[in-house]
Enzyme design. Structure first.
Site, short mmCIF file in Angstrom:
data_model
loop_
_atom_site.label_atom_id
_atom_site.label_comp_id
_atom_site.label_asym_id
_atom_site.label_seq_id
_atom_site.Cartn_x
_atom_site.Cartn_y
_atom_site.Cartn_z
N ASP A 126 16.84 1.54 -42.58
CA ASP A 126 17.42 0.20 -42.69
C ASP A 126 16.74 -0.55 -43.83
O ASP A 126 17.37 -1.23 -44.63
CB ASP A 126 17.24 -0.60 -41.39
N TYR A 177 13.38 8.65 -28.84
CA TYR A 177 14.78 8.53 -28.44
C TYR A 177 15.10 9.46 -27.27
O TYR A 177 15.94 9.15 -26.44
CB TYR A 177 15.71 8.89 -29.61
N LYS A 216 2.00 8.50 -38.45
CA LYS A 216 0.99 7.53 -38.02
C LYS A 216 -0.14 8.35 -37.42
O LYS A 216 -0.51 8.21 -36.25
CB LYS A 216 1.64 6.56 -37.00
N ASP A 271 3.18 2.49 -41.81
CA ASP A 271 3.05 1.07 -42.19
C ASP A 271 2.88 0.94 -43.70
O ASP A 271 3.47 0.08 -44.35
CB ASP A 271 1.91 0.37 -41.41
N ASP A 289 14.52 5.68 -38.39
CA ASP A 289 15.52 4.65 -38.09
C ASP A 289 15.14 3.35 -38.80
O ASP A 289 15.95 2.72 -39.47
CB ASP A 289 15.58 4.43 -36.57
C1 IPM Z 1 21.24 4.56 -36.76
C2 IPM Z 1 21.49 3.55 -35.66
C3 IPM Z 1 21.38 4.26 -34.31
C4 IPM Z 1 19.97 4.77 -34.16
C5 IPM Z 1 21.78 3.38 -33.12
C6 IPM Z 1 23.18 2.81 -33.28
C7 IPM Z 1 21.63 4.10 -31.81
O1 IPM Z 1 20.63 2.48 -35.76
O2 IPM Z 1 21.99 5.55 -36.83
O3 IPM Z 1 20.29 4.36 -37.51
O4 IPM Z 1 19.08 4.04 -33.70
O5 IPM Z 1 19.73 5.92 -34.51
MG MG Z 2 19.36 2.55 -37.46
#
Ligand code: IPM
Ligand code: MG
Length: 365
Positions: A259, A154, A199, A231, A255
């Site tokens: 999710d 990032y 990794k 993975d 990240d």
């Molecule tokens: C998160 C989001 C952010 C990230 C985006 C919105 C930049 O996906 O907070 O997980 O990638 O960190």
């Molecule tokens: Mg995210």
């Protein structure tokens, strides 16, 4: 730390909260978070002030900057930031856009030095049937992902040319040490099992992570530390989510995995997070701005409300946090739910109605 004083043996706090509602459903869920926090503070006699500030697409539209200096100042001077969401579709499919709402979020993380992102993945018994995974796999899953938030791809060196582009995953030893310290300490307060996700079979940055973790592990003899390739971790989270207690990983892996983690519970609208580091901590839902739902009064405010619970816990206000969690559980048990988790034949509750119900319950108890 916020000002505090004692009254009849109880700690009374003066809390200054910066409120960054952002875009999409942000303002709607933000309002519920603020109302709930205000109600709890009233109950416990804390003084709380809320200072709104612009961020994301709303800030680009107003002043051309997704994290304006004025917002940074408000955050810096606050005891905590209650953040909602940023993102707007008008930027998503436009690779030529000069500024993006997400840059505001990244700027906030960097400028406030928020290197540790704590994302708990918890299941609610009454909602396990909503999980895409089998109930018997999911029930009781309870782990925390600690995501490094200010390093890696990032923020590493980048090039964005027409014929070549790259992002660099760079980490220094101090950056790795400080996030691992947070993770080991978290594990000590939980079931004492830490999984370092990397990794290391391919990436040099991962090998540094693993080396530093192996050096630090003997300082935490009570913690069982294991190492897992990312993975494999992605697979294990689906096959056996109960395996995990605390996992720690670099920014991009975190990240993606969080999710995935949010799906285990059945609704993204239920997961809060805390980002802490060198300056003001930030509390926010892990979901995004869900622009399609903007203004429709259907977004689930519970992730935002649970981020208020995490805020209270950060300041060691455990009774206040417990009250928030209890009321959230009660709302789920009594089917006071937004549409995506409502049961068949259950009542119709929008974002506002769930918020009003929570406040009413806090006042009544
Ligand atoms: C998160 C989001 C952010 C990230 C985006 C919105 C930049 O996906 O907070 O997980 O990638 O960190
Ligand atoms: Mg995210």
């Amino acid at each position: 730390m916020p000002d505090r004083f004692f009254q009849k043996g109880k700690i009374i706090m003066k809390l200054h909260i910066a409120v960054l509602a952002g875009d999409g459903i942000g303002p709607e869920i933000s309002k519920v978070g603020v109302d709930v926090m205000e109600a709890v503070c009233r109950k416990f006699n804390h003084e709380v002030t809320f200072t709104p500030a612009l961020c994301g697409a709303a800030a680009i539209d107003a002043v051309g900057d997704p994290f304006p200096e004025e917002t940074f100042e408000i955050c810096r001077q606050a005891d905590a930031v209650l953040f909602s969401a940023v993102g707007d579709p008008k930027y998503d499919n436009n690779p030529a856009a000069k500024v993006r709402p997400e840059q505001g979020l990244l700027a906030m993380r960097k400028k406030l030095g928020l290197f540790a992102n704590i994302r708990p993945v918890q299941t609610f018994d009454c909602l396990v049937h909503k999980s895409p995974l089998k109930e018997e796999l999911v029930r009781g899953a309870d782990f925390v992902c600690i995501r490094e938030l200010t390093g890696g791809m990032y923020f590493g060196a980048k090039k964005e040319g027409d014929d070549e582009a790259f992002d660099t995953c760079a980490y220094t030893r101090p950056e790795v040490e400080r996030i691992l310290k947070v993770a080991f300490e978290y594990a000590m307060r939980r079931r004492r099992h830490l999984t370092v996700v990397d990794k290391a079979n391919v990436l040099a940055s991962s090998r540094l992570w693993r080396k530093v973790a192996q050096e630090m592990a003997p300082n935490y003899p009570e913690v069982t530390t294991d190492y897992m390739y990312v993975d494999n971790a992605a697979m294990r989270m689906i096959q056996e989510p109960r395996f995990f207690d605390v996992m720690v990983t670099e920014n991009t892996f975190g990240d993606i995995l969080t999710d995935e983690g949010s799906c285990i519970t059945g609704s993204m609208g239920l997961l809060p997070s805390a980002s802490t580091g060198e300056s003001t901590p930030v509390f926010e839902p892990i979901h995004g701005s869900w622009p399609q739902a903007k203004g429709k009064n259907i977004a689930n405010p519970l992730a935002q409300v649970l981020s208020v619970a995490m805020l209270f816990e950060y300041f060691n206000l455990m009774d206040e946090a417990a009250l928030v969690r209890r009321i959230v559980d009660k709302s789920l048990d009594e089917n006071v739910r937004t549409p995506e988790i409502q049961v068949e034949g259950g009542g119709v509750y929008g974002t506002k109605e769930v918020g009003a119900w929570l406040v009413e319950q806090i006042e009544a108890c």
